[in-house]
Design a protein around this motif. Structure first.
Motif, mmCIF file in Angstrom:
data_model
loop_
_atom_site.group_PDB
_atom_site.id
_atom_site.type_symbol
_atom_site.label_atom_id
_atom_site.label_comp_id
_atom_site.label_asym_id
_atom_site.label_seq_id
_atom_site.Cartn_x
_atom_site.Cartn_y
_atom_site.Cartn_z
ATOM 1 N N UNK A 182 -16.276 11.547 -1.107
ATOM 2 C CA UNK A 182 -15.002 12.061 -0.637
ATOM 3 C C UNK A 182 -14.183 11.013 0.102
ATOM 4 N N UNK A 183 -14.841 10.149 0.861
ATOM 5 C CA UNK A 183 -14.125 9.239 1.747
ATOM 6 C C UNK A 183 -14.132 7.790 1.282
ATOM 7 N N UNK A 184 -14.892 7.493 0.251
ATOM 8 C CA UNK A 184 -14.927 6.125 -0.266
ATOM 9 C C UNK A 184 -15.155 6.199 -1.767
ATOM 10 N N UNK A 185 -16.061 5.407 -2.281
ATOM 11 C CA UNK A 185 -16.385 5.437 -3.707
ATOM 12 C C UNK A 185 -17.900 5.518 -3.852
ATOM 13 N N UNK A 186 -18.400 6.311 -4.800
ATOM 14 C CA UNK A 186 -19.847 6.357 -5.006
ATOM 15 C C UNK A 186 -20.402 5.099 -5.679
ATOM 16 N N UNK A 187 -19.506 4.191 -6.081
ATOM 17 C CA UNK A 187 -19.928 2.993 -6.805
ATOM 18 C C UNK A 187 -19.953 1.794 -5.863
ATOM 19 N N UNK A 188 -21.103 1.165 -5.742
ATOM 20 C CA UNK A 188 -21.240 0.001 -4.869
ATOM 21 C C UNK A 188 -20.302 -1.117 -5.299
ATOM 22 N N UNK A 189 -20.091 -1.286 -6.611
ATOM 23 C CA UNK A 189 -19.221 -2.352 -7.109
ATOM 24 C C UNK A 189 -17.821 -2.234 -6.528
ATOM 25 N N UNK A 190 -17.331 -1.015 -6.428
ATOM 26 C CA UNK A 190 -15.993 -0.793 -5.879
ATOM 27 C C UNK A 190 -15.999 -1.006 -4.370
ATOM 28 N N UNK A 191 -16.994 -0.442 -3.686
ATOM 29 C CA UNK A 191 -17.042 -0.557 -2.222
ATOM 30 C C UNK A 191 -17.183 -2.010 -1.775
ATOM 31 N N UNK A 192 -17.816 -2.847 -2.601
ATOM 32 C CA UNK A 192 -18.004 -4.251 -2.233
ATOM 33 C C UNK A 192 -16.697 -5.027 -2.230
ATOM 34 N N UNK A 193 -15.681 -4.509 -2.923
ATOM 35 C CA UNK A 193 -14.439 -5.266 -3.084
ATOM 36 C C UNK A 193 -13.201 -4.558 -2.557
ATOM 37 N N UNK A 194 -13.303 -3.269 -2.294
ATOM 38 C CA UNK A 194 -12.118 -2.483 -1.944
ATOM 39 C C UNK A 194 -12.386 -1.681 -0.679
ATOM 40 N N UNK A 195 -11.440 -1.685 0.227
ATOM 41 C CA UNK A 195 -11.552 -0.911 1.461
ATOM 42 C C UNK A 195 -10.875 0.444 1.288
ATOM 43 N N UNK A 196 -11.498 1.505 1.810
ATOM 44 C CA UNK A 196 -10.897 2.848 1.683
ATOM 45 C C UNK A 196 -9.871 3.125 2.764
ATOM 46 N N UNK A 197 -9.068 2.141 3.074
ATOM 47 C CA UNK A 197 -8.042 2.271 4.115
ATOM 48 C C UNK A 197 -6.737 1.675 3.595
ATOM 49 N N UNK A 198 -5.663 1.950 4.314
ATOM 50 C CA UNK A 198 -4.369 1.402 3.919
ATOM 51 C C UNK A 198 -3.497 1.220 5.149
ATOM 52 N N UNK A 199 -2.708 0.182 5.109
ATOM 53 C CA UNK A 199 -1.696 -0.050 6.136
ATOM 54 C C UNK A 199 -0.328 0.024 5.474
ATOM 55 N N UNK A 200 0.343 1.172 5.542
ATOM 56 C CA UNK A 200 1.626 1.321 4.836
ATOM 57 C C UNK A 200 2.743 0.470 5.417
ATOM 58 N N UNK A 201 2.525 -0.117 6.604
ATOM 59 C CA UNK A 201 3.560 -0.981 7.181
ATOM 60 C C UNK A 201 3.435 -2.422 6.711
ATOM 61 N N UNK A 202 2.403 -2.737 5.948
ATOM 62 C CA UNK A 202 2.193 -4.114 5.485
ATOM 63 C C UNK A 202 3.265 -4.498 4.473
ATOM 64 N N UNK A 203 3.984 -5.611 4.675
ATOM 65 C CA UNK A 203 5.009 -6.036 3.711
ATOM 66 C C UNK A 203 4.395 -6.237 2.332
ATOM 67 N N UNK A 204 5.170 -5.889 1.322
ATOM 68 C CA UNK A 204 4.621 -5.971 -0.039
ATOM 69 C C UNK A 204 5.589 -6.659 -0.998
ATOM 70 N N UNK A 205 6.655 -5.983 -1.361
ATOM 71 C CA UNK A 205 7.580 -6.537 -2.351
ATOM 72 C C UNK A 205 8.592 -7.413 -1.620
ATOM 73 N N UNK A 206 8.132 -8.549 -1.151
ATOM 74 C CA UNK A 206 8.935 -9.423 -0.301
ATOM 75 C C UNK A 206 9.673 -10.478 -1.123
ATOM 76 N N UNK A 207 10.534 -11.208 -0.442
ATOM 77 C CA UNK A 207 11.237 -12.317 -1.096
ATOM 78 C C UNK A 207 10.248 -13.351 -1.599
ATOM 79 N N UNK A 208 9.157 -13.547 -0.848
ATOM 80 C CA UNK A 208 8.123 -14.490 -1.295
ATOM 81 C C UNK A 208 7.542 -14.079 -2.633
ATOM 82 N N UNK A 209 7.312 -12.802 -2.790
ATOM 83 C CA UNK A 209 6.766 -12.310 -4.065
ATOM 84 C C UNK A 209 7.750 -12.560 -5.197
ATOM 85 N N UNK A 210 9.023 -12.273 -4.959
ATOM 86 C CA UNK A 210 10.045 -12.503 -5.985
ATOM 87 C C UNK A 210 10.090 -13.982 -6.389
#
Length: 879
Positions: A130-158
Motif C-alpha cells: 500500500x505504501x511502497x512497492x512489493x518489488x525490491x527492484x523498484x524500492x532499490x531505485x525509487x522513493x515512495x515520496x514526492x516534493x511537489x515544490x521541487x523545480x522541474x520544467x525549468x529553463x535549464x531543462x529547455x
C-alpha cells in the motif's frame, strides 16, 4: 518560485487534501481499534526479511505502523494481493505462500495469538504494497515520496534538453548511413546532462520573469533529479534515427527504387512527423494498462533510475557485501569508478584486441571446418560456445542482464537451446535445401547459394517482372532464418494467449479504470473501489494524482489523429502509388497488439518485436507494392515500438514524480526537434559522393537502408503468398502460430494441476518463444550465454546473500557499464577511425576473427551443387 510551487490561493485545497489523507490513514489503519502484535525474535525477523525481500531499514519503518493495521484490514488487502500476484513472476514466491497460508487457514483469524509470526509477515506485506512497492527492484531505485515544490520544467531543462535533442538526432541520423553506423545512446545524454546542469546552476543568474501567469527563474537553485530525468526522457525520445531514415533513401537513391519525389523536403517532413507522433498518441492512451499499474514495473528502466539516484541521493548507508567487507562508497562514487573502468577497458575489445569481443576460440582450432563453425561459430554458426566474449557490449544487444529478471533470462536460454537443436535437425536433414546455405544467414539466397540479387527480378523502373523472376530464381532461406520465423509466429500467438489467460485481471482493471475516468469527465457518479484502486495503481500514481493534474486521454487522441492526417497527406499527395488507406490498416494493428505486447515488456523487460508480423500481414495486404509495404510496416511496427518506448519514458516520469503535463510537453517538444533535425539531414547525407554504393565517401554505403530495400522487395513485391501460401515450400512454417498457442495452453494446464510448483511458476512460455526468435538469425547463443552467467550471479547469488549491497550497487553498475562503452565508442570512432582515413592495428588479435568460415559469415555444408547447376525447382516453374 517555480511552476510547481503552491500559491497562497491553493493553500485551502492543499489543507483539504491533507485532512482527507489523515482520515484515510485512520480508516486504513484503524488506529484506535487495532490488535497488538507481539515482537518477533531475531530468528523470526530474519525469516520475515527473507520471505518479503526486505532490507533492515525497511523492516523498521514498516513495523512502526504494524500494530495500527487491523487484522480485518489485513485480510481484505491480502485477498486482493493474492488475486493480483498469483501469476506474477516478479512477486516473491515465499510472500505469496505466506499470504495463501494466512487466508486458507481458518485458525489464523480464530486464534491470532498462535500465529503471531505469520500475521506480522502478512501485515508487513500489506503495508509495503500500500505504501511502497512489493518489488525490491523498484524500492532499490525509487522513493515512495514526492516534493511537489521541487523545480522541474525549468529553463535549464529547455536549454540542455533542446541542445541535446538536436545533437543526438543529427549524429544518429547522419551516421546511420555509414558502415558501420555510429549511434549515440540516451545513456550518453543522461550522463552529460548532469555536468551540464551543474554548470548552468553555477553560471546562470537568478533572473525572474513571468510566463503564462507563473513566475519562473533562470536559476531556481540546485540542479535536481526531476530536471535530470526530464532531460533524460527528452534524450530518450531523440537519440536515434527515425524510420524514414530507411524509407526515404530506399525510395530516392538511384541504386534502389530511384523515385525522385522522395527527395522532396515536404514529403520527408510530413512522413517523419506522421510516423513519430502516432506512437506518442498511442502511448498516452495505454497509460492505465502499462504505466499506472503496480505490476508494470518496466525492469529495463531501472538502470536509468539507478543513475539518477547515484547522482542525486543524499544518503550513503554502509552495506555488508562480498568478501566479508563493509562497503561505504556512495552510489555516485561507485558509478564514476565503474564508468571510468569500462571506458578504459572497452578500448581493448572495441579497438586494440577485437578477438576479446568475438572470442570464437573453438573455431580457431580449425577455421575452415564447416561443421565446427556451424555449431560453435560466433558469426557463421549457432554460437554454442560456453565462453564466447569478454565484451559487455555484445551482451546488451536486446537487454541489460543486470535489470532483467532471472525467469526471463532462463526461459529465453531454454528457448534458444531448443531452437538451436531444431535448426541443426533442419540443416543436417537438408530440409528446404538449407544444406547449401550457411546455417545462420539472415539474407535471402538464390538457387546457387549466393545472396539473392533483387535487381535481377526488377525492370528499368524498379518494378517486379515475373518473366525475369522465372529466369532467375526463387528466394531461399537459411535453416536459422526459417527457425527464427517459426518461433516469431509462435511468439505472437503465445503473447496473445498468455495475456488473455494470465493477465486478464490487469486488462479488466485497466479497462474499468478507463471507463470510470470517462464517466467522471462526463460528470457521472463513480463508485469508490477502495482496495482495488490502491493496490492496482501504485503509491507513485497516488502521489502523482494527489499533487499534479493529469493529461486527459483526449489530448493524446488529438495527437494521434493529427499525426494520422499528416501521414496520410504525406502519402496521398505524392506519387507513391499507395492509397492513404494503407496507413489506417497499419494503425489498426498497433491498436490490437500494443496492450498485450506492452504488458509482456512491462513485466519481463523484454520487448515483443513486431517487424515480422507487420511484414507478413502488410505483404499479404499490398502484394506487389513495395511502397505500400513500407508504409504499412512503418505504422504497424514502428508505431508500436515507439509507443512502448514513450510508455517506458512515462513510467520513468511516474517513478520520479514529474508532473504529467511537463512530461507531455517535453516529449512533444523533443519529438518535434527530433523530426525536424532528422528530416533536414536526409538530402545532405544522400548527397555524399557515390552515397549508398560500395565506393561511397566516408563509408556512407547505406547498409541498413539496403537491408530495408531488400525486405521491401522480398515481402512487398514477392509477397508472403509466394512463400507461405497453400502448397508453397515454406507453408509449414505457419505451424509456429499453433505452436505458441499450445505452449501456453499446456503451461496453463500444468499450473492448474500443480499450483504450488515453484519450477512451474518460474516458467514463462512467451519468454521461451522469445529466445529463438529474438536471438535467432543473425544472432545466436554466443550473444546470449553471458547474460545467463551475469544474471544468475547478480539475482541468485549476490541478491540472496547480500541484499543491501545488491540494492545499493546493482543498478549503478547496470548504468555505468553501458555509459562507459558509449563514450568510449564515440572516442574510438571520432579520434581513431575517422582522422586520416582511419587507424587500425594489424595483428593476430584483430585478424583472427575474420579467418576461415567465420570471416565469410559461415560455410555451407553442401558445397557441390546438383548436376543441373542449381537446387530447387527448374527456372520457369516457379509459382
Amino acid at each position: 518560485m517555480n511552476v510547481n510551487e503552491i500559491t497562497e490561493a491553493e493553500m485551502p485545497a492543499v489543507a483539504s487534501l491533507e485532512m482527507e489523507d489523515k482520515k484515510t490513514y485512520e480508516a486504513d489503519y484503524e488506529v484506535k481499534a487495532a490488535e497488538p502484535v507481539h515482537a518477533l525474535t531475531s530468528g523470526e525477523e530474519e525469516v520475515a526479511q527473507h520471505d518479503l525481500q526486505l532490507k533492515q531499514g525497511e523492516v523498521e519503518d514498516l513495523e512502526a505502523k504494524i500494530d495500527a493495521f487491523s487484522l480485518q484490514r489485513a485480510t481484505t488487502v491480502t485477498e486482493h494481493l493474492i488475486e493480483m500476484h498469483r501469476y506474477d513472476h516478479n512477486f516473491p514466491r515465499a510472500a505469496l505462500d505466506r499470504m495463501e497460508e494466512f487466508i486458507n487457514d481458518p485458525d489464523v483469524l480464530a486464534n491470532p495469538d498462535k500465529h503471531v509470526e505469520l500475521i506480522r509477515e502478512v501485515k508487513l506485506e500489506c503495508i509495503l504494497s500500500l505504501e511502497n512497492s512489493p518489488y525490491l527492484e523498484v524500492r532499490a531505485n525509487v522513493d515512495p515520496t514526492d516534493d511537489p515544490t521541487m523545480p522541474c520544467f525549468t529553463v535549464r531543462v529547455w536549454i540542455i534538453g533542446s541542445i541535446f535533442c538536436a545533437a543526438g538526432s543529427f549524429i544518429d541520423t547522419l551516421f546511420g548511413y555509414r558502415n558501420p553506423p555510429v549511434y549515440v545512446s540516451a545513456n550518453v545524454g543522461q550522463l552529460l546532462a548532469y555536468p551540464a546542469g551543474k554548470f548552468l546552476q553555477k553560471v546562470l543568474p537568478d533572473w525572474r520573469f513571468k510566463l503564462f501567469g507563473r513566475e519562473h527563474s533562470l536559476n531556481p537553485g540546485k540542479f535536481n533529479q526531476k530536471e535530470h530525468m526530464l532531460i533524460t526522457i527528452m534524450c530518450s525520445v531523440s537519440f536515434s534515427a527515425p524510420y524514414t531514415n530507411y524509407i526515404v533513401p530506399a525510395q530516392a537513391m538511384p541504386v534502389f527504387f530511384n523515385e525522385k519525389f522522395a527527395f522532396n523536403r515536404g514529403y520527408q517532413y510530413l512522413n517523419t512527423l506522421g510516423t513519430n507522433f502516432v506512437g506518442y498518441g498511442l502511448a498516452g492512451l495505454t497509460r492505465k494498462f502499462l504505466v499506472y499499474p503496480s505490476v508494470a514495473i518496466w525492469p529495463a528502466t531501472l538502470n536509468t533510475l539507478g543513475l539518477i539516484k547515484a547522482f542525486h541521493t543524499e544518503t550513503n548507508e554502509p552495506v555488508k557485501g562480498p568478501f566479508g567487507r563493509i562497503y561505504r562508497a556512495s552510489r555516485e562514487k561507485a558509478f564514476l569508478i565503474l564508468f571510468a573502468a569500462m571506458f578504459c577497458y572497452y578500448f581493448f575489445p572495441g579497438f586494440i584486441f577485437q578477438a576479446l569481443s568475438v572470442f570464437s576460440w573453438i573455431t580457431w582450432i580449425a577455421p575452415n571446418n564447416p561443421d565446427l563453425d556451424t555449431v560453435t561459430g560466433f558469426f557463421g554458426g549457432l554460437g554454442l560456445n560456453p565462453w564466447p566474449t569478454f565484451d559487455w557490449n555484445n551482451l546488451t544487444v536486446w537487454l541489460n542482464p543486470l535489470t532483467i529478471p532471472t525467469f526471463a533470462i532462463m526461459n529465453q536460454f531454454i528457448g534458444i537451446l531448443l531452437g538451436a537443436l531444431m535448426t541443426l535437425a533442419v540443416y543436417y536433414s537438408n530440409a528446404w535445401n538449407t544444406g547449401y546455405l550457411p546455417i545462420n544467414g539472415n539474407s535471402a539466397y538464390d538457387n546457387t547459394g549466393n545472396p539473392y540479387n533483387v535487381s535481377a527480378i526488377l525492370d528499368s523502373n524498379n518494378q517486379f517482372q515475373d518473366s525475369l523472376y522465372q529466369q532467375y530464381s526463387q528466394a531461399w532461406l537459411s535453416a536459422g532464418y526459417i527457425m527464427s520465423y517459426i518461433w516469431y509466429f509462435a511468439l505472437y500467438s503465445a503473447t496473445f494467449t498468455f495475456v488473455i489467460i494470465f493477465q486478464g485481471r490487469n486488462l479488466v482493471v485497466g479497462a474499468r479504470s478507463m471507463i470510470r475516468a470517462a464517466k467522471k469527465r462526463l460528470g457521472r457518479t463513480v463508485a469508490d473501489e477502495g482496495d482495488i484502486d490502491e493496490l492496482s495503481e501504485d503509491i507513485h500514481y497516488r502521489l502523482m494524482k494527489q499533487n499534479y493534474k493529469e493529461v486527459p486521454e483526449w489530448q493524446y487522441l488529438i495527437v494521434l489523429l493529427i499525426s494520422m492526417v499528416i501521414g496520410m497527406v504525406g502519402v496521398g499527395i505524392y506519387p507513391t502509388n499507395t492509397s492513404p488507406v494503407v496507413l489506417i490498416f497499419g494503425i489498426i494493428m498497433p491498436l490490437i497488439v500494443i496492450i498485450p505486447c506492452g504488458l509482456i515488456q512491462a513485466i519481463t523487460g523484454m520487448p515483443v518485436p513486431l517487424n515480422v508480423l507487420a511484414e507478413f500481414i502488410g505483404g499479404a495486404l499490398v502484394q506487389g507494392n513495395a511502397n505500400g509495404l513500407m508504409y504499412f510496416k512503418t505504422y504497424g511496427y514502428i508505431a508500436v515500438y515507439q509507443a512502448l518506448y514513450f510508455a517506458n519514458d512515462l513510467k520513468l516520469a511516474h517513478y520520479i514524480k514529474i508532473p504529467p503535463r511537463h512530461t507531455f510537453y517535453a516529449q512533444l517538444w523533443a519529438t518535434l526537434i527530433y523530426c525536424m533535425v532528422s528530416a533536414s539531414i536526409f538530402n545532405f547525407a544522400m548527397g555524399f559522393p557515390d552515397a549508398c554504393t560500395p565506393d561511397a565517401a566516408f563509408r556512407f554505403t547505406c547498409p541498413n537502408q539496403r537491408t530495408f530495400f531488400t525486405a521491401a522487395i522480398f515481402w512487398g513485391t514477392l509477397s508472403p503468398k509466394r512463400l507461405f501460401g497453400p502448397d508453397k515450400r515454406y507453408n509449414l512454417m505457419l505451424l509456429g502460430f499453433p505452436l505458441g498457442f499450445l505452449l501456453v495452453i499446456v503451461y496453463w494446464l500444468l499450473v492448474k494441476k500443480f499450483p504450488r510448483s515453484e519450477r512451474l511458476r518460474q516458467m514463462h512460455p512467451v519468454m521461451i518463444a522469445a529466445g529463438p526468435s529474438t536471438w535467432g538469425s543473425p544472432y545466436n547463443m554466443s550473444y546470449f550465454i553471458g547474460n545467463v552467467y551475469i544474471t544468475w550471479l547478480s539475482f541468485q547469488y549476490v541478491r540472496k546473500h547480500y541484499l543491501a549491497f545488491w540494492a545499493k550497487y546493482n543498478y549503478v553498475l547496470a548504468a555505468a557499464f553501458p555509459a562507459g562503452i558509449a563514450i568510449s565508442a564515440v572516442v574510438i570512432f571520432f579520434a581513431l577511425e575517422i582522422p586520416g582515413g582511419g587507424l587500425a592495428i594489424d595483428w593476430w588479435g584483430n585478424n583472427v576473427v575474420a579467418l576461415g568460415c567465420e570471416g565469410n559469415g559461415g560455410c555451407p555444408r553442401l558445397t557441390t551443387l546438383p548436376d543441373v547447376g542449381y537446387f530447387g525447382g527448374a527456372p520457369g516453374t516457379f509459382n
